[in-house]
Design a protein around this motif. Sequence first.
Motif, PDB file in Angstrom:
ATOM      1  N   SER A 198       1.085  -1.276   0.263  1.00 19.81           N
ATOM      2  CA  SER A 198       0.366  -0.127   0.419  1.00 19.81           C
ATOM      3  C   SER A 198       1.080   1.298  -0.354  1.00 19.81           C
ATOM      4  CB  SER A 198      -0.860   0.364   1.097  1.00 19.81           C
ATOM      5  OG  SER A 198      -2.054  -1.676   0.902  1.00 19.81           O
ATOM      6  N   ASP A 231      -7.698   3.963  -0.877  1.00 22.03           N
ATOM      7  CA  ASP A 231      -7.959   2.502  -0.332  1.00 22.03           C
ATOM      8  C   ASP A 231      -6.765   2.529   0.692  1.00 22.03           C
ATOM      9  OD1 ASP A 231     -10.739   2.537  -0.647  1.00 22.03           O
ATOM     10  OD2 ASP A 231     -10.895   0.809  -2.579  1.00 22.03           O
ATOM     11  N   ASP A 232      -5.968   2.648  -0.138  1.00 25.74           N
ATOM     12  CA  ASP A 232      -4.024   2.039   0.242  1.00 25.74           C
ATOM     13  C   ASP A 232      -4.030   2.877   1.312  1.00 25.74           C
ATOM     14  OD1 ASP A 232      -3.003   0.187  -1.210  1.00 25.74           O
ATOM     15  OD2 ASP A 232      -3.063   1.669  -2.941  1.00 25.74           O
ATOM     16  N   ASP A 277      -6.137   4.270   3.304  1.00 28.54           N
ATOM     17  CA  ASP A 277      -7.125   3.917   4.381  1.00 28.54           C
ATOM     18  C   ASP A 277      -6.413   3.112   5.153  1.00 28.54           C
ATOM     19  OD1 ASP A 277      -8.782   5.715   3.971  1.00 28.54           O
ATOM     20  OD2 ASP A 277      -9.954   5.398   3.220  1.00 28.54           O
ATOM     21  N   HIS A 278      -6.202   2.008   4.404  1.00 26.44           N
ATOM     22  CA  HIS A 278      -5.069   0.636   5.040  1.00 26.44           C
ATOM     23  C   HIS A 278      -4.275   0.870   5.754  1.00 26.44           C
ATOM     24  CE1 HIS A 278      -3.604  -3.020   5.255  1.00 26.44           C
ATOM     25  NE2 HIS A 278      -2.702  -3.133   4.826  1.00 26.44           N
ATOM     26  N   ARG A 331      -5.389   2.638   9.367  1.00 27.43           N
ATOM     27  CA  ARG A 331      -5.845   1.739   9.807  1.00 27.43           C
ATOM     28  C   ARG A 331      -4.453   0.465  10.578  1.00 27.43           C
ATOM     29  NH1 ARG A 331      -9.589   0.702   5.993  1.00 27.43           N
ATOM     30  NH2 ARG A 331      -8.093  -0.932   5.595  1.00 27.43           N
TER      31      ARG A 331
END
Length: 608
Positions: free
Chosen positions: A183, A212-213, A215-216, A219
């Motif tokens: 990511s 999306d990356d 957000d990963h 997290r």
Amino acid sequence: MPPTALHPDPAPALHGVPVVDITATGPGRTPIQQVMELMREHGPVLVRRLHGRDTLFVADADLVADLADEQRFAKHVGPALENVRAFAADGLFTAYNDEPNWAKAHDILMLAFALGSMRTYHPVMVKVARRLIESWDRAARDGRPVDVPDDMTRMTLDTIGLAGFGYDFGSFERAEPHPFVESMVRCLEWSMTRLARRPGTDHSAADAAFRDDADHLARVVDDVIASRTGTDQSTAEDLLGLMLSARHPEDGTTKRFLRVALPDGVTYRTADHLAVLPANDPALVTRVITALGIDPDTVLDIRATRPRRDGLAVDRPLTARQLLTRHVELQERPSTQQLSLLADANPCPPEKAALASLRDDPRTLVEIIEDHPALRGALDWPRLLDLLTPLQPRHYSISSSPAADPRHADLMISLLEAPARSGKGTYRGTGSGHLTALRPGDTIHARVQPCREAFRIDAGAPVVMIAAGTGLAPFRGAVADRTAALAAGAELPPALCYFGCDAADADYLHAEELHAAQTASAVSLRPAFSTAGTFVQHRIAAEADEVWALLEAGARVYVCGDGARMAPGVREAFRTMFRDRVPEGKPDEWLNSLVAEGRFVEDVYASS
């Protein structure tokens, strides 16, 4: 302005510097190599133009060193790093020059990057290096080639993960990279390829994949931090443990109120300074005596053999301990001249060579003497007096008003106490350490130092006072003046007071007194609490309409406190305020004009 937008007004060309427009070809997948090739053709200085945006590139070593002078140039976040901010926020490479969060992290992590602390990371580095060698051994046995650049990336990431966060990516045990790494690589690629986008083209799919990356990444980081937040980090040896357990000097240091009784005949005016000549800490003086191998009771009669501006001025005999306590600096980092003097005096060849090779060392003079034991007894008094520099007074803004009490001067003291940059113990500020150690009845050596006339609050115009920490001191006096004037029947224009502190229940000094002044309409208080993530420049930006209206009415702005981070942040908040209201204007010229007119005045300083 988005990094991919057409630049409406390219900067005027620099005389003699070639401009190379690569809009037709773009930077490609190897932009650095492309610039290197351009420099082989055009020379070591050039401007690269892409879609109307100009970027200056410099490859000459002397010019690069000149541009790296922090006294004249500030950090710049270019278009590529602007894109990285979309997922890295205000990190090491992406923080703006005046953003406070990375500056605080930097101060806390200085200990972690000291020479002594770096040794604690060696086991982790060796562990990862062994993984690399073992993976190459396996490839050799199997007759497979190895991808050196790829394995160097794996080794770097595993080392950073373990030493920085106690997190193991296990890169050499995986056939494919860790999902976090994948990511991160894709986010970096998005940041670079976004620079070469042609305006008007659709990149919504790539942008959605990037989100999306990103957000990963967030997290994973949040999970790592959450798993250790609230747990005992005292034995942790990674950077995250230090970040979770250490407090920044500006957030966690002792703030103290000090009232000084003035001798007969001594007067002051609001916003004046008290210049205090401190005393060195007794324990530090004992360390110096031990390191130098001198008799503390030796009586010295110091006579200058030649005039020196930086020479010691002692008008009577004194003991060695008295000299080291009251007359010389002991916590400064040594100059090149002082290091040379130590090297010349050292009788041990290896230590002499080590001293002669020191450059930009984080240790104080005392620490360097302690680390070279052959210096014990090697410095006679003439050389010691050449080595030691006179103790300088520390200046503190008086936080009271003579209208309230002309016989006393109040001070706000913030104790500078933080991990030593050398990695050895704790550094305690000479001036603040001396003042916070005082007890009722103690005597201090000090004199009243008038402030600049420009910094005296003008009661005839609206006023905006801005401070952080103990920078509130002169404004407390100004508020007391306004309170007394109102009580005497005067009519006063509006006054706002923005001030930053840690939290309402931590270091909000004189809160009851200031709230009483607000109730009396002497001031409108605008606190900004850093524990809530708010700094004075943020609150100014949020209330820009009100501040702008006061400026239009002739308001004067006074700024006091941290000159390294707060003051630049405030200046940028005012430039942004102007830019938002006068898009065609020139913010720097506008702010400079306020300064020239005495309507934007700073009294800023560093901790000591």
